[in-house]
Design an enzyme around this catalytic site. Sequence first.
Site, mmCIF file in Angstrom:
data_model
loop_
_atom_site.group_PDB
_atom_site.id
_atom_site.type_symbol
_atom_site.label_atom_id
_atom_site.label_comp_id
_atom_site.label_asym_id
_atom_site.label_seq_id
_atom_site.Cartn_x
_atom_site.Cartn_y
_atom_site.Cartn_z
ATOM 1 N N ASN A 46 -10.948 -3.117 2.483
ATOM 2 C CA ASN A 46 -10.534 -2.761 0.882
ATOM 3 C C ASN A 46 -11.456 -2.849 -0.059
ATOM 4 O OD1 ASN A 46 -7.512 -2.875 1.030
ATOM 5 N ND2 ASN A 46 -7.431 -5.404 1.490
ATOM 6 N N TYR A 49 1.110 -4.239 11.763
ATOM 7 C CA TYR A 49 0.787 -2.848 12.167
ATOM 8 C C TYR A 49 1.808 -2.231 12.511
ATOM 9 C CZ TYR A 49 -2.775 -3.776 8.219
ATOM 10 O OH TYR A 49 -3.308 -4.673 6.748
ATOM 11 N N HIS A 92 1.064 -1.280 0.182
ATOM 12 C CA HIS A 92 0.030 -0.421 -0.487
ATOM 13 C C HIS A 92 0.595 1.523 0.048
ATOM 14 C CE1 HIS A 92 -3.700 -2.134 1.530
ATOM 15 N NE2 HIS A 92 -2.911 -3.029 1.253
HETATM 16 FE FE1 HDE Z 1 -2.324 -5.025 5.582
HETATM 17 N N1 HDE Z 1 -0.697 -3.668 6.065
HETATM 18 N N2 HDE Z 1 -1.611 -6.716 6.044
HETATM 19 N N3 HDE Z 1 -4.199 -5.551 5.008
HETATM 20 N N4 HDE Z 1 -3.220 -3.202 4.855
HETATM 21 C C1 HDE Z 1 -0.198 -2.594 5.522
HETATM 22 O O1 HDE Z 1 1.277 -1.290 7.709
HETATM 23 C C2 HDE Z 1 -0.844 -6.697 6.768
HETATM 24 C C3 HDE Z 1 -4.839 -6.728 5.379
HETATM 25 C C4 HDE Z 1 -4.605 -2.793 5.172
HETATM 26 O O2 HDE Z 1 -3.186 3.927 3.870
HETATM 27 C C5 HDE Z 1 1.147 -2.351 6.163
HETATM 28 O O3 HDE Z 1 1.458 1.013 7.678
HETATM 29 C C6 HDE Z 1 -0.203 -8.751 7.487
HETATM 30 C C7 HDE Z 1 -6.190 -6.978 4.222
HETATM 31 C C8 HDE Z 1 -4.436 -0.929 3.976
HETATM 32 O O4 HDE Z 1 -1.843 3.196 5.960
HETATM 33 C C9 HDE Z 1 1.397 -3.807 7.034
HETATM 34 C C10 HDE Z 1 -1.967 -9.101 6.199
HETATM 35 C C11 HDE Z 1 -6.398 -5.548 5.005
HETATM 36 C C12 HDE Z 1 -3.387 -0.946 4.685
HETATM 37 C C13 HDE Z 1 0.378 -5.004 6.341
HETATM 38 C C14 HDE Z 1 -2.263 -7.795 6.086
HETATM 39 C C15 HDE Z 1 -5.156 -4.972 4.688
HETATM 40 C C16 HDE Z 1 -2.101 -1.672 5.062
HETATM 41 C C17 HDE Z 1 2.081 -1.721 5.219
HETATM 42 C C18 HDE Z 1 -2.213 -9.958 7.260
HETATM 43 C C19 HDE Z 1 -8.131 -5.255 4.580
HETATM 44 C C20 HDE Z 1 -2.588 0.586 4.041
HETATM 45 C C21 HDE Z 1 2.117 -0.585 6.041
HETATM 46 C C22 HDE Z 1 -2.524 -10.213 7.989
HETATM 47 C C23 HDE Z 1 -8.639 -5.611 5.289
HETATM 48 C C24 HDE Z 1 -2.502 1.122 5.048
HETATM 49 C C25 HDE Z 1 1.223 -0.218 7.202
HETATM 50 C C26 HDE Z 1 -2.405 2.938 5.123
HETATM 51 C C27 HDE Z 1 -1.199 -1.309 4.995
HETATM 52 C C28 HDE Z 1 0.128 -5.749 6.615
HETATM 53 C C29 HDE Z 1 -3.524 -7.677 5.289
HETATM 54 C C30 HDE Z 1 -5.046 -3.443 4.274
HETATM 55 C C31 HDE Z 1 2.582 -3.603 6.680
HETATM 56 C C32 HDE Z 1 1.003 -8.838 8.007
HETATM 57 C C33 HDE Z 1 -7.387 -8.589 5.352
HETATM 58 C C34 HDE Z 1 -5.522 -0.739 3.622
HETATM 59 O O5 HDE Z 1 1.661 -3.407 8.738
#
Ligand code: HDE
Length: 712
Positions: A150, A364, A77
């Site tokens: 999402n 996060y 993202h």
């Molecule tokens: Fe994320 N995800 N994600 N994700 N995600 C990040 O956090 C992660 C997941 C989502 O505009 C990171 O700040 C793991 C689902 C959005 O700043 C990180 C897992 C959904 C955004 C991270 C998921 C999301 C992130 C990267 C599996 C939808 C952007 C930078 C357990 C419900 C937020 C950050 C923004 C961002 C990890 C799965 C949506 C790396 C480990 C499911 C919208 O922490």
Amino acid sequence: MDNKSDKAKDSAKITQLRDDMTDATGKPLTTRQGLKVNDTNNSLKSGPRGSTLLEDFLLREKITSFDHERIPERIVHARGSGAHGVFELYKPQGEFTKAGIFNDTSRKTPVFVRFSTVAGSKGSTDLARDVRGFAVKFYTEEGTWDLIGNNMPIFFIQDAMKFPDLVHAVKPEPNKEIPQAASAHDTFYDFVSLTPETLHNQIWVMSDRAIPRSLRMMEGFGIHTYRLINEKGEAHFVKFHWKPVLGVHSVTWDEAVKISGADSDFHRRDLWDAIDSGQFPEWELGFQIVPEADEHKYEFDLLDPTKLIPEEMVPVTIVGKMTLNRNPENFFAETEQVAFLPGNIVPGIDFSNDPLLQGRLFSYRDTQLSRLGSPNFHQIPINKPIVEVHNNQRDGQMQMSIPKGNTAYFPNTLGGGCPHMSKVSDGAFESYAERIDSNKIRTRSESFIDFFSQPALFYRSLQKWEQQHVMEAYAFELGKCTHQHIQERMLWMVNEINEDLAAQVAKKLGLKVPDTIEQPINQAISADCNVEDFQPGKAKNYLDKSPALSQDKSKFDTIATRQIACLMADGFSMKDFDAMKKTLEAKHAVVKIIAPHGGTITCDTGMEHKVDAAIATTESVLFDAIYIPGGQKSIDGLKAEKKYVKFINEALKHCKAIAADNEGEDMLNKTFVSDFKDDKAILINADAQKFVDAIAKHRNWDRMERASDLPV
Ligand code: HDE
């Protein structure tokens, strides 16, 4: 005593001064220590042509600050656009939740939203075929609540443990760092074809949902099942939905590819311009509620994030509205530094045991610590709660406040016992007392082992034109894979979703759908898993179709913010143009004059009109519809510029509404439109309202089959 209180006032002034430092209007340039500077253009040298002196502290401060201007981009993202706004509740929801934001209809809860793509780097194109992030920070009176979702209601994987594999597979391949912001490559499909739980999200990515027309025209989903807790301590399961007031609309893949070249900031610009012009984007928030007693009622597990609850089984109840009404002042300070945490929760909302959500609760905060570099990231203005913060956590890099007193521990007497704990009845958070009684085990629940039913339901629920787009997307993406065994394994999987779909894709790839696959899916869950569980023929059919999954069931009642390209040159008919412009602008569409040159053009009554874009600097794909007013001289001017023909033909191919009045028809006769005069979105000398209605329909997909082969 007086002296002391004066000092307190002075120090308050100093704090105020610090906050004001961001506005430089009328202020002198200083160093970071406040020293006034008389020359920021030349370094300190030994003589006018001499070597630069190490002593030059001004040069060093300026250059070293610049050297450290970037922070690590988000691992996923990275590319995002943000906006401020408010959330307002329609009706108290006390039956389900005690959260203040869902009980007090007089509140205007401030929010900050960040939309993003997942796979690409910070500077990648907005129109990549990808999931869009939809992250909302609610600054509530009980603390900050982040709902990070999402634009698709399900995720690729069922357990956080697989997230690094998923992301490594979709990101550019590590040896050559190719491709950027694209899933169409071997490593992604190698992973997907070995991991059937990814199929549901994967087919959504093949659909038009992955190439939205605008960030303002996409749905948002919390994805995970959460819990709502009411005053009595009772829990209900909930899924959160955002419904865009403008409806859900997408572009075609051909447009997406061309927009990426013409304006790779298309979505960012569209969001900014809409807010800037006062056309505030709006979404309604909905709850899908499932009582705890019904937890096991469905043929899918509520804790499985690769499954949605069809709206036909549990309707979405709309509870309030979010309006984005303010652009950020500074991209870095706000959109880049905003830190969303799924663990930011308020009383009345709680987690479920979804194993993906549980992993996110850890990830996060961890990523923000390395991305923003300090545990004090909550002190950055965009991350600051609107309520007071008091605790004994101290120090760390970039501590921005000056904690007072000598106690940084609890319990204490020396600090008057403060900050003190609060009772739940006074608004403290208390985790839902879920009963847990089980063995420690590293496994996947059997209730999660159903990989084909919902992708098949999704495909069945789409209209013909949407299915065609899915087929073409698979053909494109798999066509980019260079290993035949990966393509065949994918065909075998797609065949489990729908045999026709697989057969059509196979034809495009020049392959056959295999009966069996050489390399079985034997590592999808664990080395000890039962391979039989993933064999075909297991798709269930608990619902024939879910119309809510098709974009055809979206809203088609507005043309607000739609961009209308008016093709005109000197001598255009003012009467035609004025009447059309008035009708379109009354419905809040954006009318743009696209002329053979920049500057101004003159209408047939001699008035000058400002040109919005010269034809050479813009493209058809950046607009929603085309209008050509009459005026022979104007039409001759258009005919002299070859690009207008391509411009119109592309709009025709992309099934857009096209209108012309009087001599404007001559211009259409030079294009393929002449073969489409019976089309309901081609309007010649028609009532302007008919044009409005055709634009509101977004596209005339009935034209798709005939127009898709046009040589543009
Ligand atoms: Fe994320 N995800 N994600 N994700 N995600 C990040 O956090 C992660 C997941 C989502 O505009 C990171 O700040 C793991 C689902 C959005 O700043 C990180 C897992 C959904 C955004 C991270 C998921 C999301 C992130 C990267 C599996 C939808 C952007 C930078 C357990 C419900 C937020 C950050 C923004 C961002 C990890 C799965 C949506 C790396 C480990 C499911 C919208 O922490």
